[in-house]
Enzyme design. Sequence first.
Site, PDB file in Angstrom:
ATOM      1  N   ASN A 182       0.976   2.394  20.323  1.00  0.00           N
ATOM      2  CA  ASN A 182       1.682   1.372  19.332  1.00  0.00           C
ATOM      3  C   ASN A 182       2.702   0.764  20.334  1.00  0.00           C
ATOM      4  O   ASN A 182       3.297   1.362  21.164  1.00  0.00           O
ATOM      5  CB  ASN A 182       2.212   2.053  18.328  1.00  0.00           C
ATOM      6  CG  ASN A 182       2.554   0.991  17.220  1.00  0.00           C
ATOM      7  OD1 ASN A 182       1.687   0.157  16.739  1.00  0.00           O
ATOM      8  ND2 ASN A 182       3.712   1.283  16.518  1.00  0.00           N
ATOM      9  N   ARG A 183       3.058  -0.529  19.885  1.00  0.00           N
ATOM     10  CA  ARG A 183       4.221  -1.305  20.465  1.00  0.00           C
ATOM     11  C   ARG A 183       5.459  -0.665  20.359  1.00  0.00           C
ATOM     12  O   ARG A 183       6.102  -0.244  21.160  1.00  0.00           O
ATOM     13  CB  ARG A 183       4.062  -2.995  19.836  1.00  0.00           C
ATOM     14  CG  ARG A 183       4.886  -3.594  20.573  1.00  0.00           C
ATOM     15  CD  ARG A 183       4.606  -4.953  19.631  1.00  0.00           C
ATOM     16  NE  ARG A 183       5.041  -4.912  18.139  1.00  0.00           N
ATOM     17  CZ  ARG A 183       4.781  -6.021  17.425  1.00  0.00           C
ATOM     18  NH1 ARG A 183       4.592  -7.125  18.073  1.00  0.00           N
ATOM     19  NH2 ARG A 183       5.137  -5.712  16.229  1.00  0.00           N
TER      20      ARG A 183
ATOM     21  N   LYS B 143       0.766  -1.254  -0.150  1.00  0.00           N
ATOM     22  CA  LYS B 143      -0.160   0.093  -0.038  1.00  0.00           C
ATOM     23  C   LYS B 143       0.808   1.318   0.006  1.00  0.00           C
ATOM     24  O   LYS B 143       0.313   2.187  -0.484  1.00  0.00           O
ATOM     25  CB  LYS B 143      -1.021   0.047   1.104  1.00  0.00           C
ATOM     26  CG  LYS B 143      -2.087  -0.939   0.895  1.00  0.00           C
ATOM     27  CD  LYS B 143      -3.093  -0.831   2.236  1.00  0.00           C
ATOM     28  CE  LYS B 143      -4.142  -2.052   2.144  1.00  0.00           C
ATOM     29  NZ  LYS B 143      -5.182  -2.230   3.077  1.00  0.00           N
TER      30      LYS B 143
ATOM     31  N   LEU C 268     -10.440  -3.742  13.203  1.00  0.00           N
ATOM     32  CA  LEU C 268     -10.361  -4.058  11.887  1.00  0.00           C
ATOM     33  C   LEU C 268     -10.312  -5.333  11.281  1.00  0.00           C
ATOM     34  O   LEU C 268     -10.673  -5.547  10.241  1.00  0.00           O
ATOM     35  CB  LEU C 268      -9.296  -3.096  11.227  1.00  0.00           C
ATOM     36  CG  LEU C 268      -9.644  -1.657  10.863  1.00  0.00           C
ATOM     37  CD1 LEU C 268     -10.385  -0.980  11.955  1.00  0.00           C
ATOM     38  CD2 LEU C 268      -8.432  -0.814  10.599  1.00  0.00           C
TER      39      LEU C 268
ATOM     40  N   TYR D 270     -11.280  -9.108  10.584  1.00  0.00           N
ATOM     41  CA  TYR D 270     -12.594  -9.774  10.401  1.00  0.00           C
ATOM     42  C   TYR D 270     -12.547 -11.254  10.116  1.00  0.00           C
ATOM     43  O   TYR D 270     -13.528 -11.969  10.252  1.00  0.00           O
ATOM     44  CB  TYR D 270     -13.442  -9.098   9.127  1.00  0.00           C
ATOM     45  CG  TYR D 270     -12.501  -9.452   7.746  1.00  0.00           C
ATOM     46  CD1 TYR D 270     -12.786 -10.381   7.134  1.00  0.00           C
ATOM     47  CD2 TYR D 270     -11.615  -8.384   7.507  1.00  0.00           C
ATOM     48  CE1 TYR D 270     -11.886 -10.632   5.969  1.00  0.00           C
ATOM     49  CE2 TYR D 270     -10.920  -8.545   6.313  1.00  0.00           C
ATOM     50  CZ  TYR D 270     -11.071  -9.776   5.477  1.00  0.00           C
ATOM     51  OH  TYR D 270     -10.272  -9.966   4.470  1.00  0.00           O
TER      52      TYR D 270
ATOM     53  N   ALA E 244      -0.174   1.612  14.682  1.00  0.00           N
ATOM     54  CA  ALA E 244       0.320   2.716  13.920  1.00  0.00           C
ATOM     55  C   ALA E 244       0.941   2.550  12.611  1.00  0.00           C
ATOM     56  O   ALA E 244       1.663   3.030  11.877  1.00  0.00           O
ATOM     57  CB  ALA E 244       1.417   3.603  14.684  1.00  0.00           C
ATOM     58  N   GLY E 245       0.405   1.395  12.071  1.00  0.00           N
ATOM     59  CA  GLY E 245       1.002   0.899  10.832  1.00  0.00           C
ATOM     60  C   GLY E 245      -0.073   1.441   9.745  1.00  0.00           C
ATOM     61  O   GLY E 245      -0.692   2.478   9.747  1.00  0.00           O
TER      62      GLY E 245
HETATM   63  P1  ATR Z   1      -0.994  -2.746   8.209  1.00  0.00           P
HETATM   64  O1  ATR Z   1      -0.787  -2.144   6.895  1.00  0.00           O
HETATM   65  O2  ATR Z   1      -1.895  -3.773   8.441  1.00  0.00           O
HETATM   66  O3  ATR Z   1      -1.539  -1.691   9.392  1.00  0.00           O
HETATM   67  P2  ATR Z   1       1.846  -2.456   9.095  1.00  0.00           P
HETATM   68  O4  ATR Z   1       2.037  -0.997   8.483  1.00  0.00           O
HETATM   69  O5  ATR Z   1       2.906  -3.712   8.961  1.00  0.00           O
HETATM   70  O6  ATR Z   1       0.549  -3.265   8.629  1.00  0.00           O
HETATM   71  O7  ATR Z   1       1.260  -2.413  10.558  1.00  0.00           O
HETATM   72  C1  ATR Z   1       1.389  -3.374  11.517  1.00  0.00           C
HETATM   73  C2  ATR Z   1       0.790  -2.597  12.771  1.00  0.00           C
HETATM   74  O8  ATR Z   1       0.353  -3.860  13.809  1.00  0.00           O
HETATM   75  C3  ATR Z   1       2.141  -2.157  13.624  1.00  0.00           C
HETATM   76  O9  ATR Z   1       1.514  -1.184  14.629  1.00  0.00           O
HETATM   77  C4  ATR Z   1       2.512  -3.095  14.582  1.00  0.00           C
HETATM   78  O10 ATR Z   1       3.082  -2.508  15.631  1.00  0.00           O
HETATM   79  P3  ATR Z   1       4.721  -2.246  15.684  1.00  0.00           P
HETATM   80  O11 ATR Z   1       4.854  -0.794  14.891  1.00  0.00           O
HETATM   81  O12 ATR Z   1       5.312  -1.978  16.941  1.00  0.00           O
HETATM   82  O13 ATR Z   1       5.518  -3.056  14.826  1.00  0.00           O
HETATM   83  C5  ATR Z   1       1.157  -3.692  15.078  1.00  0.00           C
HETATM   84  N1  ATR Z   1       1.258  -4.979  15.318  1.00  0.00           N
HETATM   85  C6  ATR Z   1       1.398  -6.191  14.750  1.00  0.00           C
HETATM   86  N2  ATR Z   1       1.503  -7.273  15.313  1.00  0.00           N
HETATM   87  C7  ATR Z   1       1.276  -6.857  16.893  1.00  0.00           C
HETATM   88  C8  ATR Z   1       1.114  -7.586  18.229  1.00  0.00           C
HETATM   89  N3  ATR Z   1       1.196  -8.863  18.149  1.00  0.00           N
HETATM   90  N4  ATR Z   1       1.137  -6.840  19.235  1.00  0.00           N
HETATM   91  C9  ATR Z   1       0.950  -5.515  19.040  1.00  0.00           C
HETATM   92  N5  ATR Z   1       0.946  -4.766  17.939  1.00  0.00           N
HETATM   93  C10 ATR Z   1       1.226  -5.606  16.766  1.00  0.00           C
END
Ligand code: ATR
Length: 502
Positions: free
Chosen positions: A376-377, A291, A446, A448, A354-355
């Site tokens: 965010n983590r 994206k 988000l 599903y 925050a992804g």
């Molecule tokens: P997307 O487009 O689906 O949002 P992304 O841009 O890769 O995918 O972002 C993934 C998000 O999910 C991030 O906020 C990630 O946290 P980090 O920035 O710390 O990596 C979060 N995420 C993924 N797995 C997680 C988990 N098990 N616990 C908490 N946050 C998670």
Amino acid sequence: MTAKTLGRNLEILEKYRKYTDIAELRVDCLDPDERLLIRRFPEQAGIPVILTIRRDIDGGLFVGGEGARISLMARGLAYAEADRRRNFAYLDIEEDLNVSSLEEAARTFGTRIIRSYHNIKGTDADLPVKIRSMRRSGDEIVKVAVMANSTRDVLELLCAGKECEGYEKILISMGHFGIYSRILSEQFDSLFSYCGALSESDTLPAAPGQIEIRELANLYRFRNITRATKVYGVTGYPLKATSSPSFFNTVFELEGSNAVYVPFPADSITDLIDIAKELNVEGISVTVPYKEAIIPFLDFQSDEVGVIGACNTLTLTPQGWLGTNTDAKGFSDSLLKFLNKSNFKRQRVTVIGAGGAARSVVFELHRLGAKVLVLNRTVHKARRLAAPYKFAWGGLDEQGIEKMEKYRDIIIQTTSAGMEGINPDNLSDDPAAMYNFCGQEEVMDLVYKPKMTAFLKRASNAGCNVLNGFDMLIRQARYQYTQFTGKEFPEHFLSRVQFGEF
Ligand code: ATR
């Protein structure tokens, strides 16, 4: 037809007859005794049949010597009848097999030769040369089935097909990357596509990437696809499961559109854009992880794409590729409907994650007047997302969770934690396990699949109203439909549209 007995193959053929134009009898899959009885199969089948005895080196099950294989082929052609429908219509002979008597016999009795080449490991570099040099005489059909280990491999085959326009040929990119070469045969300038009755427990895929016969016939409406058919699709990686083909193809069918929507798994977005150009693709849905990566390929973009920094919809226009983002509106429409509101004014909202997905969510929350906390983590990503909007941020830790006290009218979970298909342990993941719901929050996840994540279950058990991402998915797809076709989404079809998986 890959069952072990001729009887079972006939049974399967009967069941799928209405989808089948030609049957390929894979003699190598038959029990040894059955192989001796193949001669009457075409007559029994009642449709044109290809006789194929595939060697193990070419991905088949035949392990005997070439002498034995040739005599089996001869057995299939023997006692040819004047009524050609009782003979095999086609004989598959590999390009390296030299048995002129067999070829002569086939020709004499009207059995056409498919001159085949298989590479189960990769895609050869010199495909146009190969296609042009394989035929031993002008009446042969060339078949090239090569494994695609990348999107570039599929591109090579597609370009080779175009370069050799006019040659009667069958082209297949095997494996997951090549799945659309099996649907868009017309566009690949390929005479046939091979598929299997894969829902029968004793039917093996005859080659990697093969599509189930009803799926090819019903979902993709293979028989209706011509060069005039508009081509759309979804790209991503690994793109192992997507519901979008089922959504768009059902709508196209219901409204009688000459259009098809296919999966484009891609390991390179550059190569995928080249493929889209070659195939005259008119619209592409973009999913994880492209994206953001797609943005440099856009010729122009909507304001949202610029601000959000993510694009999920590509539409071909006379000025080139237009990038838009339908996730954002899909999200806000879904949540506002759920809350029975027209905006988020005076709402204090926590966004978890925050992804890419969170970026669309935060953009919409800002546009519609909410006050937001992003947790965010990885804390610096929360800050990077929140700061331009002057929103609060924090980590998914004790301090962050404490901040939620002031932002809990609505809580929105945007991470992939708890999503099916990420990893087996993931299902129990709850990214905000430290937060105790008071029961008054409106909670959206988000995700599903599954319908209720661990996070959403916990919220629901505490008495909160909960919403998963399914409605958002449909809403963003409807916007995508409008973007692609320039038409309003035909709402009256919605109840009949399925979101199955390919
Ligand atoms: P997307 O487009 O689906 O949002 P992304 O841009 O890769 O995918 O972002 C993934 C998000 O999910 C991030 O906020 C990630 O946290 P980090 O920035 O710390 O990596 C979060 N995420 C993924 N797995 C997680 C988990 N098990 N616990 C908490 N946050 C998670």
